[in-house]
Design a protein around this motif. Structure first.
Motif, mmCIF file in Angstrom:
data_model
loop_
_atom_site.group_PDB
_atom_site.id
_atom_site.type_symbol
_atom_site.label_atom_id
_atom_site.label_comp_id
_atom_site.label_asym_id
_atom_site.label_seq_id
_atom_site.Cartn_x
_atom_site.Cartn_y
_atom_site.Cartn_z
ATOM 1 N N GLU A 185 0.831 -1.208 0.000
ATOM 2 C CA GLU A 185 0.000 0.000 0.000
ATOM 3 C C GLU A 185 0.863 1.254 0.000
ATOM 4 O O GLU A 185 0.562 2.234 -0.697
ATOM 5 N N ALA A 186 1.956 1.212 0.774
ATOM 6 C CA ALA A 186 2.870 2.359 0.793
ATOM 7 C C ALA A 186 3.537 2.547 -0.564
ATOM 8 O O ALA A 186 3.705 3.680 -1.032
ATOM 9 N N ALA A 187 3.902 1.424 -1.202
ATOM 10 C CA ALA A 187 4.529 1.509 -2.518
ATOM 11 C C ALA A 187 3.558 2.045 -3.561
ATOM 12 O O ALA A 187 3.950 2.784 -4.472
ATOM 13 N N THR A 188 2.288 1.673 -3.444
ATOM 14 C CA THR A 188 1.268 2.171 -4.377
ATOM 15 C C THR A 188 1.121 3.685 -4.258
ATOM 16 O O THR A 188 1.017 4.402 -5.261
ATOM 17 N N ILE A 189 1.138 4.175 -3.036
ATOM 18 C CA ILE A 189 1.051 5.625 -2.807
ATOM 19 C C ILE A 189 2.247 6.343 -3.435
ATOM 20 O O ILE A 189 2.122 7.446 -3.978
ATOM 21 N N ASP A 190 3.419 5.674 -3.367
ATOM 22 C CA ASP A 190 4.629 6.273 -3.939
ATOM 23 C C ASP A 190 4.706 6.124 -5.453
ATOM 24 O O ASP A 190 5.664 6.588 -6.074
ATOM 25 N N GLY A 191 3.724 5.451 -6.045
ATOM 26 C CA GLY A 191 3.674 5.332 -7.496
ATOM 27 C C GLY A 191 4.415 4.137 -8.072
ATOM 28 O O GLY A 191 4.710 4.110 -9.278
ATOM 29 N N ARG A 210 10.054 -6.616 -7.235
ATOM 30 C CA ARG A 210 11.517 -6.573 -7.111
ATOM 31 C C ARG A 210 11.985 -6.036 -5.769
ATOM 32 O O ARG A 210 12.928 -6.575 -5.178
ATOM 33 N N TYR A 211 11.336 -4.964 -5.286
ATOM 34 C CA TYR A 211 11.845 -4.282 -4.104
ATOM 35 C C TYR A 211 11.113 -4.635 -2.811
ATOM 36 O O TYR A 211 11.586 -4.289 -1.724
ATOM 37 N N ILE A 212 9.976 -5.331 -2.927
ATOM 38 C CA ILE A 212 9.234 -5.713 -1.715
ATOM 39 C C ILE A 212 9.135 -7.237 -1.584
ATOM 40 O O ILE A 212 9.588 -7.814 -0.599
ATOM 41 N N THR A 213 8.543 -7.868 -2.613
ATOM 42 C CA THR A 213 8.286 -9.308 -2.525
ATOM 43 C C THR A 213 9.571 -10.119 -2.392
ATOM 44 O O THR A 213 9.705 -10.929 -1.466
ATOM 45 N N ILE A 214 10.498 -9.922 -3.318
ATOM 46 C CA ILE A 214 11.724 -10.718 -3.310
ATOM 47 C C ILE A 214 12.537 -10.522 -2.029
ATOM 48 O O ILE A 214 12.935 -11.508 -1.395
ATOM 49 N N PRO A 215 12.820 -9.281 -1.603
ATOM 50 C CA PRO A 215 13.586 -9.127 -0.348
ATOM 51 C C PRO A 215 12.924 -9.781 0.859
ATOM 52 O O PRO A 215 13.603 -10.404 1.688
ATOM 53 N N LEU A 216 11.593 -9.648 0.971
ATOM 54 C CA LEU A 216 10.896 -10.240 2.107
ATOM 55 C C LEU A 216 10.775 -11.756 1.999
ATOM 56 O O LEU A 216 10.533 -12.438 2.994
#
Length: 291
Positions: free
Chosen positions: A188-194, A202-208
């Motif tokens: 949700e935070a990433a969606t707000i940031d566009g 790449r930056y959320i799913t894979i690292p977590l």
């Protein structure tokens, strides 16, 4: 006194299992470090041979090929099982109507008997009237037809295909559990940031997902290095030893009553697994992120 006894009561219940583990695993494992350097007939040690058993393992080309096949099998199956498992997990995480049905279909090969799978794929891989070659001919891809399990140059890759088909569903389920454990807040935070879908992946799913991916890689690597049943059931190490792996060499050494040589090969396999797991665990642990 009674309070102290109650405190340790549950610990005493572990004692029988601990004794069995020590007697049936720890002691034999430690003993293998000694028997690997001896001419052991299964009942007693006839003589100490030093490094002779280890040198015999690499004296012939067949044994060297077995080590090479094991590494090829492990790398190929680990890459494709994790990759396909992750793709299937992402697909099933999309809340499709048929999600429960697809989970069952993709996981079903995992519960099948290895012998049954080997018999089925022996028919599928038949060079003249096997299902795979028939489908290729139907698609006018005659040049792609192969003697899948009788050609020594490609047999280990064919065995790898069967392993991938059978166990990709297991890794799918483990990775799916990891995907579903990630909260919606970072997205949700990433969606707000566009951020778009690819950037979120790449930056959320894979690292977590690194911890669960690491666990899957380690599971696949260990099972790949220890492969035995699918090779024996599908090719029995053939043709001409072209699909032998480390465990088939161990099996044949013990069958030929070369117990010291078989123990030496088993010890090498243990060291190989230990080194690979430790190195990979150290590399992947650096990529983990704090949640």
């Amino acid at each position: 006194m009674n309070k102290l006894m109650k405190h340790y009561y549950t610990h005493w219940l572990l004692l029988p299992g601990l004794l069995l583990f020590i007697g049936l695993f720890i002691i034999p494992s430690l003993g293998s470090f000694y028997y690997a350097f001896t001419d052991w007939n299964g009942l007693r040690v006839t003589r100490f041979v030093g490094w002779e058993n280890f040198l015999n393992l690499f004296d012939g080309g067949d044994n060297f090929l077995a080590f090479k096949n094991t590494l090829i099998f492990t790398v190929i199956t680990t890459f494709f099982k994790i990759t396909l498992g992750l793709l299937l997990a992402i697909l099933l995480n999309m809340k499709l109507r048929s999600t429960m049905y697809l989970r069952t279909v993709f996981f079903f090969p995992v519960i099948l008997s290895t012998v049954a799978v080997a018999l089925a794929f022996s028919a599928i891989f038949h060079p003249s009237h096997g299902l795979l070659n028939e489908c290729l001919r139907l698609l006018h891809l005659d040049s792609w037809t192969q003697s899948w399990i009788t050609n020594p140059h490609i047999v280990i890759y064919s065995v790898s295909m069967v392993e991938i088909w059978k166990y990709a569903g297991l890794h799918m389920m483990l990775l799916l559990a990891g995907l579903q454990s990630i909260s919606n807040e970072p997205y949700e935070a990433a969606t707000i940031d566009g951020a778009n879908a690819l950037e979120k992946f790449r930056y959320i799913t894979i690292p977590l997902m690194i911890p669960i991916i690491k666990a899957n890689i380690l599971i696949s690597l260990i099972s790949g290095l220890k492969v035995f049943d699918i090779v024996i059931a599908l090719t029995n190490g053939g043709p001409g030893g072209a699909s032998n792996v480390i465990n088939t060499i161990i099996f044949k050494s013990f069958a030929a009553q070369r117990y010291g040589e078989g123990t030496a090969a088993n010890l090498l396999l243990f060291i190989l697994i230990l080194v690979v797991v430790l190195i990979l665990n150290k590399i992947l642990s650096k990529k983990e992120v704090e949640v």
